[in-house]
Design an enzyme around this catalytic site. Structure first.
Site, PDB file in Angstrom:
ATOM      1  N   HIS A 209       0.818  -1.197  -0.044  1.00 46.39           N
ATOM      2  CA  HIS A 209       0.081   0.136   0.021  1.00 46.39           C
ATOM      3  C   HIS A 209       0.945   1.126   0.140  1.00 46.39           C
ATOM      4  CE1 HIS A 209      -4.010  -1.822   0.530  1.00 46.39           C
ATOM      5  NE2 HIS A 209      -3.360  -2.796   0.647  1.00 46.39           N
ATOM      6  N   CYS A 240      -7.824  -0.841   3.354  1.00 46.41           N
ATOM      7  CA  CYS A 240      -8.504  -1.956   4.005  1.00 46.41           C
ATOM      8  C   CYS A 240      -9.650  -1.565   4.990  1.00 46.41           C
ATOM      9  CB  CYS A 240      -7.291  -2.904   4.645  1.00 46.41           C
ATOM     10  SG  CYS A 240      -8.209  -4.103   5.735  1.00 46.41           S
TER      11      CYS A 240
HETATM   12  C1  LIG Z   1     -13.989 -14.127   8.173  1.00 46.24           C
HETATM   13  C2  LIG Z   1     -15.159 -13.615   8.925  1.00 46.24           C
HETATM   14  C3  LIG Z   1     -16.258 -14.302   7.870  1.00 46.24           C
HETATM   15  C4  LIG Z   1     -15.200 -14.455  10.360  1.00 46.24           C
HETATM   16  O1  LIG Z   1     -16.435 -13.871  10.454  1.00 46.24           O
HETATM   17  P1  LIG Z   1     -17.270 -14.661  11.924  1.00 46.24           P
HETATM   18  O2  LIG Z   1     -18.434 -13.729  12.224  1.00 46.24           O
HETATM   19  O3  LIG Z   1     -16.262 -14.999  13.089  1.00 46.24           O
HETATM   20  O4  LIG Z   1     -17.764 -16.049  11.279  1.00 46.24           O
HETATM   21  P2  LIG Z   1     -18.997 -16.851  11.780  1.00 46.24           P
HETATM   22  O5  LIG Z   1     -18.532 -18.220  11.095  1.00 46.24           O
HETATM   23  O6  LIG Z   1     -19.317 -16.793  13.022  1.00 46.24           O
HETATM   24  O7  LIG Z   1     -20.090 -16.336  10.811  1.00 46.24           O
HETATM   25  C5  LIG Z   1     -20.909 -15.274  11.169  1.00 46.24           C
HETATM   26  C6  LIG Z   1     -21.979 -14.888   9.939  1.00 46.24           C
HETATM   27  O8  LIG Z   1     -20.964 -14.502   8.753  1.00 46.24           O
HETATM   28  C7  LIG Z   1     -21.358 -15.526   7.758  1.00 46.24           C
HETATM   29  N1  LIG Z   1     -20.381 -15.962   6.989  1.00 46.24           N
HETATM   30  C8  LIG Z   1     -19.052 -16.547   7.572  1.00 46.24           C
HETATM   31  N2  LIG Z   1     -18.261 -16.535   6.357  1.00 46.24           N
HETATM   32  C9  LIG Z   1     -19.024 -16.116   5.284  1.00 46.24           C
HETATM   33  C10 LIG Z   1     -18.396 -16.190   4.185  1.00 46.24           C
HETATM   34  N3  LIG Z   1     -17.178 -16.412   3.720  1.00 46.24           N
HETATM   35  N4  LIG Z   1     -19.136 -15.677   3.189  1.00 46.24           N
HETATM   36  C11 LIG Z   1     -20.520 -15.162   3.589  1.00 46.24           C
HETATM   37  N5  LIG Z   1     -20.780 -15.388   4.862  1.00 46.24           N
HETATM   38  C12 LIG Z   1     -19.988 -15.668   5.755  1.00 46.24           C
HETATM   39  C13 LIG Z   1     -22.197 -16.810   8.440  1.00 46.24           C
HETATM   40  O9  LIG Z   1     -23.074 -17.309   7.675  1.00 46.24           O
HETATM   41  C14 LIG Z   1     -22.634 -16.128   9.579  1.00 46.24           C
HETATM   42  O10 LIG Z   1     -23.954 -15.328   9.200  1.00 46.24           O
HETATM   43  P3  LIG Z   1     -25.309 -15.296  10.036  1.00 46.24           P
HETATM   44  O11 LIG Z   1     -25.457 -16.631  10.482  1.00 46.24           O
HETATM   45  O12 LIG Z   1     -24.805 -14.206  11.198  1.00 46.24           O
HETATM   46  O13 LIG Z   1     -26.342 -14.681   9.254  1.00 46.24           O
HETATM   47  C15 LIG Z   1     -15.382 -12.390   8.968  1.00 46.24           C
HETATM   48  O14 LIG Z   1     -14.628 -11.884   9.864  1.00 46.24           O
HETATM   49  C16 LIG Z   1     -15.120 -11.629   7.557  1.00 46.24           C
HETATM   50  O15 LIG Z   1     -15.900 -11.827   6.563  1.00 46.24           O
HETATM   51  N6  LIG Z   1     -14.025 -10.731   7.587  1.00 46.24           N
HETATM   52  C17 LIG Z   1     -14.081  -9.810   6.655  1.00 46.24           C
HETATM   53  C18 LIG Z   1     -12.341  -9.533   6.385  1.00 46.24           C
HETATM   54  C19 LIG Z   1     -12.144  -8.788   4.979  1.00 46.24           C
HETATM   55  O16 LIG Z   1     -12.822  -9.177   3.997  1.00 46.24           O
HETATM   56  N7  LIG Z   1     -11.163  -8.000   5.015  1.00 46.24           N
HETATM   57  C20 LIG Z   1     -10.725  -7.491   4.120  1.00 46.24           C
HETATM   58  C21 LIG Z   1      -9.995  -8.027   3.124  1.00 46.24           C
HETATM   59  S1  LIG Z   1      -8.158  -8.735   3.641  1.00 46.24           S
HETATM   60  C22 LIG Z   1      -7.201  -7.116   3.191  1.00 46.24           C
HETATM   61  O17 LIG Z   1      -7.921  -6.429   2.272  1.00 46.24           O
HETATM   62  C23 LIG Z   1      -5.981  -7.358   3.303  1.00 46.24           C
HETATM   63  C24 LIG Z   1      -5.169  -7.829   2.145  1.00 46.24           C
HETATM   64  C25 LIG Z   1      -5.540  -9.332   1.823  1.00 46.24           C
HETATM   65  O18 LIG Z   1      -5.422  -7.226   0.937  1.00 46.24           O
HETATM   66  C26 LIG Z   1      -3.702  -7.749   2.357  1.00 46.24           C
HETATM   67  C27 LIG Z   1      -3.436  -6.368   3.065  1.00 46.24           C
HETATM   68  O19 LIG Z   1      -3.035  -5.475   2.457  1.00 46.24           O
HETATM   69  O20 LIG Z   1      -2.991  -6.662   4.206  1.00 46.24           O
END
Ligand SMILES: CC(C)(COP(=O)([O-])OP(=O)([O-])OC[C@H]1O[C@@H](n2cnc3c(N)ncnc32)[C@H](O)[C@@H]1OP(=O)([O-])[O-])[C@@H](O)C(=O)NCCC(=O)NCCSC(=O)C[C@@](C)(O)CC(=O)[O-]
Length: 302
Positions: A209, A240
Site C-alpha cells: 500500500h 482496507c
Molecule cells: C472471516 C469472517 C467471515 C469471520 O466472521 P465470523 O463472524 O467470526 O464468522 P462466523 O463463522 O461466526 O459467521 C458469522 C456470519 O457470517 C457468515 N459468514 C461466514 N463466513 C462467510 C463467508 N465466507 N461468506 C459469506 N458469509 C459468511 C455466517 O454465515 C454467519 O452469518 P449469520 O448467521 O450471522 O447470518 C469475517 O470476519 C469476515 O468476513 N471478515 C472480512 C475480512 C475482510 O474481507 N477484510 C478485508 C480483506 S483482507 C485485506 O484487505 C488485506 C489484504 C489481503 O489485501 C492484504 C493486506 O493489504 O493486508
C-alpha cells in the site's frame, strides 16, 4: 546488481481497491473494469472476495461479478476465501485461484477475520485441502508484514513464522503485504531475506500500500533482492476496512510505467491500463490516484 527480466503483476483493484468504497459499485461496472484490465494484459486479477457481506458489504456482488465475466483465456481470476463457506462460493463461481488471508499481527488477525493467527491456520487447512482436491490454485496473503495499525513494529521472525505455516498448507504463492504502507526499502530487504529461508523467493510477492508514498521505491528494493511478483491497484484504488487511514495499493499505471522504463517485461499495455484507471475513476466521480496515469491522460487531452 541484476533485476528480474520479467515481472508478474497481480491486479487487485477490483477487490482490494473497491472493497473500501462506501457507495455500492454496480456489478456491471466491476465487470467492465475486470474485462478492461484483462484486455490490458494483466495476467492475474483479484476479482472477488467471498467474505461476510455484513463485514464487507461492497463485496456482496462477488458471485454475480465472477459468473458474468467474459473470461479471457490465460488470465487467472482470483477470489478471497477466509473459510469453507467462502471456498464453496468461489468454487461455484469458477474462481481459478483462491486466497487465504492471514496476518503476522495477532491484533490485526482478530480485527480482520475475528480469530487468532493459530485459529486462522486451522480454518485455512480445510480450504487448502479443498482447493487441492478441486485443482484450484492456492495463494496465501500475510497482512501487516512490515507494521501493524494496532501493534506497531512487526518482527521479521513473526512474518517468517506465518510464511512457514502457509507453506505447510501447500500455498502456491505467498503475498507479503504492507497493509498500512509503512515499510521503507531497508525493511523490505530485511523481511524478504528472512522469509526467503523458508519459502522460494520466486513464489513470494509484494503487496504494498502507498500510504506513506514508499510503495514504488519498495518495489524497486524488492526487485533488487529478486522478488518478481507484485500486486497493484488500478488508479491506486483502495484501502482496507480494518486498517483505518491506509490508502490504496500502489497504482498499476505507476508500476507499469516504472517497469517499462527499467526494460522489465510484464506483458501489460500501459495505455490500456490508463484507460481502465480513467474509466473507474469517472465511475467513482473522482480523480485517479495514479501520477503516471493522470500525466498520460492529461498529455492525451493536450
Ligand atoms: C472471516 C469472517 C467471515 C469471520 O466472521 P465470523 O463472524 O467470526 O464468522 P462466523 O463463522 O461466526 O459467521 C458469522 C456470519 O457470517 C457468515 N459468514 C461466514 N463466513 C462467510 C463467508 N465466507 N461468506 C459469506 N458469509 C459468511 C455466517 O454465515 C454467519 O452469518 P449469520 O448467521 O450471522 O447470518 C469475517 O470476519 C469476515 O468476513 N471478515 C472480512 C475480512 C475482510 O474481507 N477484510 C478485508 C480483506 S483482507 C485485506 O484487505 C488485506 C489484504 C489481503 O489485501 C492484504 C493486506 O493489504 O493486508
Amino acid at each position: 546488481m541484476t533485476l528480474p527480466k520479467h515481472v508478474k503483476l497481480v491486479e487487485v483493484g477490483p477487490r482490494d481497491g473497491l472493497q473500501n468504497e462506501k457507495e455500492t459499485v454496480p456489478a456491471e461496472v466491476k465487470i467492465e473494469l475486470v474485462e478492461r484490465l484483462a484486455a490490458a494484459g494483466l495476467p492475474n486479477i483479484e476479482a472477488a472476495s467471498f467474505v461476510s457481506p455484513k463485514w464487507v458489504p461492497q463485496m456482496a456482488t462477488s458471485g454475480e461479478v465472477m459468473e458474468n465475466l467474459r473470461r479471457r483465456p490465460g488470465v487467472l481470476y482470483s477470489a478471497l476465501t477466509p473459510n469453507m463457506k467462502g471456498f464453496e462460493a468461489a468454487l461455484a463461481a469458477r474462481a481459478d485461484e483462491v486466497v487465504i488471508f492471514g496476518s503476522a499481527s495477532e491484533a490485526f488477525s482478530q480485527r480482520n477475520i475475528n480469530c487468532s493467527i493459530a485459529e486462522s491456520v486451522e480454518r485455512f487447512r480445510d480450504v487448502a485441502r479443498a482447493a487441492k482436491d478441486n485443482g484450484i490454485r492456492l495463494r496465501g496473503s500475510i497482512s501487516c508484514s512490515f507494521g501493524c495499525p494496532y501493534e506497531g513494529e512487526i518482527a521479521p521472525d513473526a512474518v517468517a513464522d506465518v510464511v512457514r505455516r502457509m507453506r505447510d498448507l501447500g500455498c502456491d504463492e505467498i503475498d507479503i503485504a504492507d497493509t498500512i504502507g509503512v515499510g521503507t526499502p531497508g525493511k523490505i530487504a530485511t523481511v524478504y531475506e528472512a522469509i526467503a529461508k523458508e519459502y522460494p523467493l520466486g513464489q513470494l510477492s509484494g503487496h504494498f500500500h502507498d500510504t506513506y508514498g514508499q510503495a514504488l521505491v519498495n518495489i524497486y528494493a524488492a526487485l533488487q533482492v529478486g522478488v518478481s511478483i507484485f500486486h497493484a491497484s488500478v488508479a491506486g484504488l483502495g484501502g482496507c476496512p480494518y486498517a483505518k487511514g491506509a490508502t490504496g495499493n500502489v497504482a498499476t499505471e505507476d508500476v507499469v510505467y516504472m517497469l517499462d522504463g527499467l526494460g522489465i517485461h510484464t506483458g501489460v499495455h500501459l495505455d490500456q491500463v490508463v484507460d481502465a484507471g480513467q474509466f473507474i475513476s469517472r465511475q467513482l466521480g473522482r480523480k485517479a490516484a495514479s501520477r503516471a496515469g493522470n500525466a498520460i491522460a492529461n498529455r492525451r487531452a493536450g
